[in-house]
Design a protein around this motif. Structure first.
Motif, short mmCIF file in Angstrom:
data_model
loop_
_atom_site.label_atom_id
_atom_site.label_comp_id
_atom_site.label_asym_id
_atom_site.label_seq_id
_atom_site.Cartn_x
_atom_site.Cartn_y
_atom_site.Cartn_z
N VAL A 72 0.92 -1.21 -0.05
CA VAL A 72 0.10 -0.16 0.00
C VAL A 72 0.97 1.12 -0.01
CG1 VAL A 72 -1.82 1.34 1.29
CG2 VAL A 72 -2.01 -1.13 1.31
N VAL A 73 0.34 2.10 -0.88
CA VAL A 73 1.09 3.44 -0.74
C VAL A 73 0.27 4.57 -0.66
CG1 VAL A 73 2.28 5.24 -2.51
CG2 VAL A 73 2.88 2.63 -2.93
N MET A 74 0.36 5.17 0.44
CA MET A 74 -0.49 6.25 0.99
C MET A 74 0.02 7.73 0.14
SD MET A 74 -1.52 5.45 4.57
CE MET A 74 -3.38 5.90 4.77
N SER A 75 -0.49 8.24 -0.76
CA SER A 75 -0.05 9.51 -1.23
C SER A 75 -1.15 10.66 -1.55
CB SER A 75 0.18 8.92 -2.54
OG SER A 75 0.69 10.20 -3.58
N HIS A 76 -0.40 11.89 -1.26
CA HIS A 76 -1.28 12.95 -1.26
C HIS A 76 -1.55 13.31 -2.86
CE1 HIS A 76 -1.52 14.39 2.94
NE2 HIS A 76 -0.05 14.08 2.71
N ALA A 77 -0.87 12.72 -3.78
CA ALA A 77 -1.17 12.69 -5.18
C ALA A 77 -2.65 12.36 -5.59
CB ALA A 77 -0.17 11.89 -5.90
N THR A 78 -3.06 11.57 -4.75
CA THR A 78 -4.78 11.05 -5.00
C THR A 78 -5.69 12.32 -5.10
OG1 THR A 78 -5.04 10.66 -2.49
CG2 THR A 78 -4.40 8.78 -3.96
N GLN A 79 -5.33 13.24 -4.37
CA GLN A 79 -6.08 14.68 -4.33
C GLN A 79 -6.15 15.28 -5.95
OE1 GLN A 79 -4.38 17.27 -1.37
NE2 GLN A 79 -4.93 15.66 0.27
N ARG A 80 -4.90 14.92 -6.69
CA ARG A 80 -5.02 15.65 -7.86
C ARG A 80 -5.83 14.69 -9.10
NH1 ARG A 80 0.21 15.90 -6.68
NH2 ARG A 80 0.97 15.07 -8.50
N GLY A 81 -6.31 13.52 -8.59
CA GLY A 81 -6.86 12.68 -9.65
C GLY A 81 -6.21 11.38 -10.00
N MET A 82 -7.15 10.65 -11.02
CA MET A 82 -6.73 9.39 -11.25
C MET A 82 -5.22 9.19 -11.85
SD MET A 82 -8.67 6.73 -13.72
CE MET A 82 -10.16 6.86 -12.83
N GLY A 83 -4.93 10.16 -12.77
CA GLY A 83 -3.46 10.02 -13.41
C GLY A 83 -2.22 10.31 -12.40
N ALA A 84 -2.50 11.18 -11.56
CA ALA A 84 -1.70 11.48 -10.28
C ALA A 84 -1.35 10.22 -9.51
CB ALA A 84 -1.88 12.78 -9.59
N THR A 85 -2.73 9.50 -9.45
CA THR A 85 -2.78 8.22 -8.33
C THR A 85 -2.03 7.05 -9.07
OG1 THR A 85 -4.86 9.06 -7.46
CG2 THR A 85 -4.12 6.78 -7.13
N LEU A 86 -2.02 7.19 -10.27
CA LEU A 86 -1.65 6.09 -10.93
C LEU A 86 0.13 6.36 -10.92
CD1 LEU A 86 -0.98 3.67 -12.84
CD2 LEU A 86 -1.99 5.04 -14.82
N ALA A 87 0.38 7.42 -11.38
CA ALA A 87 1.86 7.76 -11.45
C ALA A 87 2.58 7.57 -10.19
CB ALA A 87 1.91 9.02 -11.81
N ALA A 88 1.89 7.76 -8.84
CA ALA A 88 2.49 7.67 -7.71
C ALA A 88 2.73 6.23 -7.50
CB ALA A 88 1.43 8.15 -6.66
N GLY A 89 1.68 5.25 -7.90
CA GLY A 89 1.91 4.04 -7.71
C GLY A 89 3.22 3.51 -8.76
N ILE A 90 3.28 3.84 -9.81
CA ILE A 90 4.35 3.48 -10.66
C ILE A 90 5.41 3.68 -10.00
CG2 ILE A 90 5.35 3.90 -13.00
CD1 ILE A 90 3.01 2.09 -13.31
N ARG A 91 5.79 5.09 -9.56
CA ARG A 91 7.06 5.93 -9.03
C ARG A 91 7.44 5.00 -7.78
NH1 ARG A 91 4.75 10.58 -10.64
NH2 ARG A 91 4.15 11.08 -8.40
#
Length: 198
Positions: A72-91
């Protein structure tokens, strides 16, 4: 490897934000699993590594997914939407050394946590259809394209650079997509409102 997007606000399910649709019990499920857990189990039945991306204020969801076997990755990027969420998981996965046996990744299978009805055999067919590093594979049910979608490893940097709420739509528009026809209505069935659980 799979990326499970579980960071949405679900405002159509509960505008007040008190109930997380991903933790709602899935009707008819013999194990009485919540929505996100059923989605995670389908992925884990096929793939050895699933990274779920959740909002930082989602401790209960984090625990459910950790117990299922997800990273599990907890990320503030989720607030910016699906693209940012996906990028956070990849990174997050690219920044870490892969576990033993997973040094050579073939690509990414991107799934949505609010789509709990997808069958593992469909996930297997999509992952198996990814035969080149530049490939994109998507399922289709009765002529309607759905989820999850697999991306070859050559697209990693483009996925990691996504932002906002558009997701990987530009990649899907600009790339060559292999369509896999499946007999699985779950690829087009998501949980957006409480009525979707009835």
């Amino acid at each position: 490897m799979a990326i499970l997007l579980a960071g949405g606000l679900g405002t159509r399910f509960d505008a007040a934000g008190r109930r997380n649709k991903l933790l709602a019990p899935l009707p008819g499920d013999p194990l009485n699993r919540p929505v996100a857990l059923a989605s995670a189990h389908a992925l884990l039945a096929v793939l050895p590594r699933v990274i779920a991306v959740v909002r930082p204020d989602s401790a209960e969801l984090e625990n459910v997914l950790l117990q299922a076997g997800c990273e599990v990755v907890m990320s503030h990027a989720t607030q910016r939407g699906m693209g940012a969420t996906l990028a956070a998981g990849i990174r997050s996965s690219v920044d870490e050394a892969p576990p033993p046996g997973l040094e050579h990744l073939d690509g990414w299978l991107v799934a949505l946590a609010d789509m709990p009805y997808i069958h593992p055999h469909t996930i297997r067919a999509i992952a198996g259809g990814l035969t080149s590093p530049e490939g994109i594979v998507a399922p289709s049910y009765q002529g309607q394209r759905g989820h999850p979608v697999a991306f070859g490893s050559a697209l990693t940097s483009r996925l990691a650079a996504l932002d906002g709420d558009i997701g990987a739509r530009d990649l899907l528009i600009g790339g060559h997509i292999t369509i896999v026809d499946v007999d699985d209505a779950g690829i087009v069935r998501d949980i957006d409102t409480p009525d979707d659980l009835r």
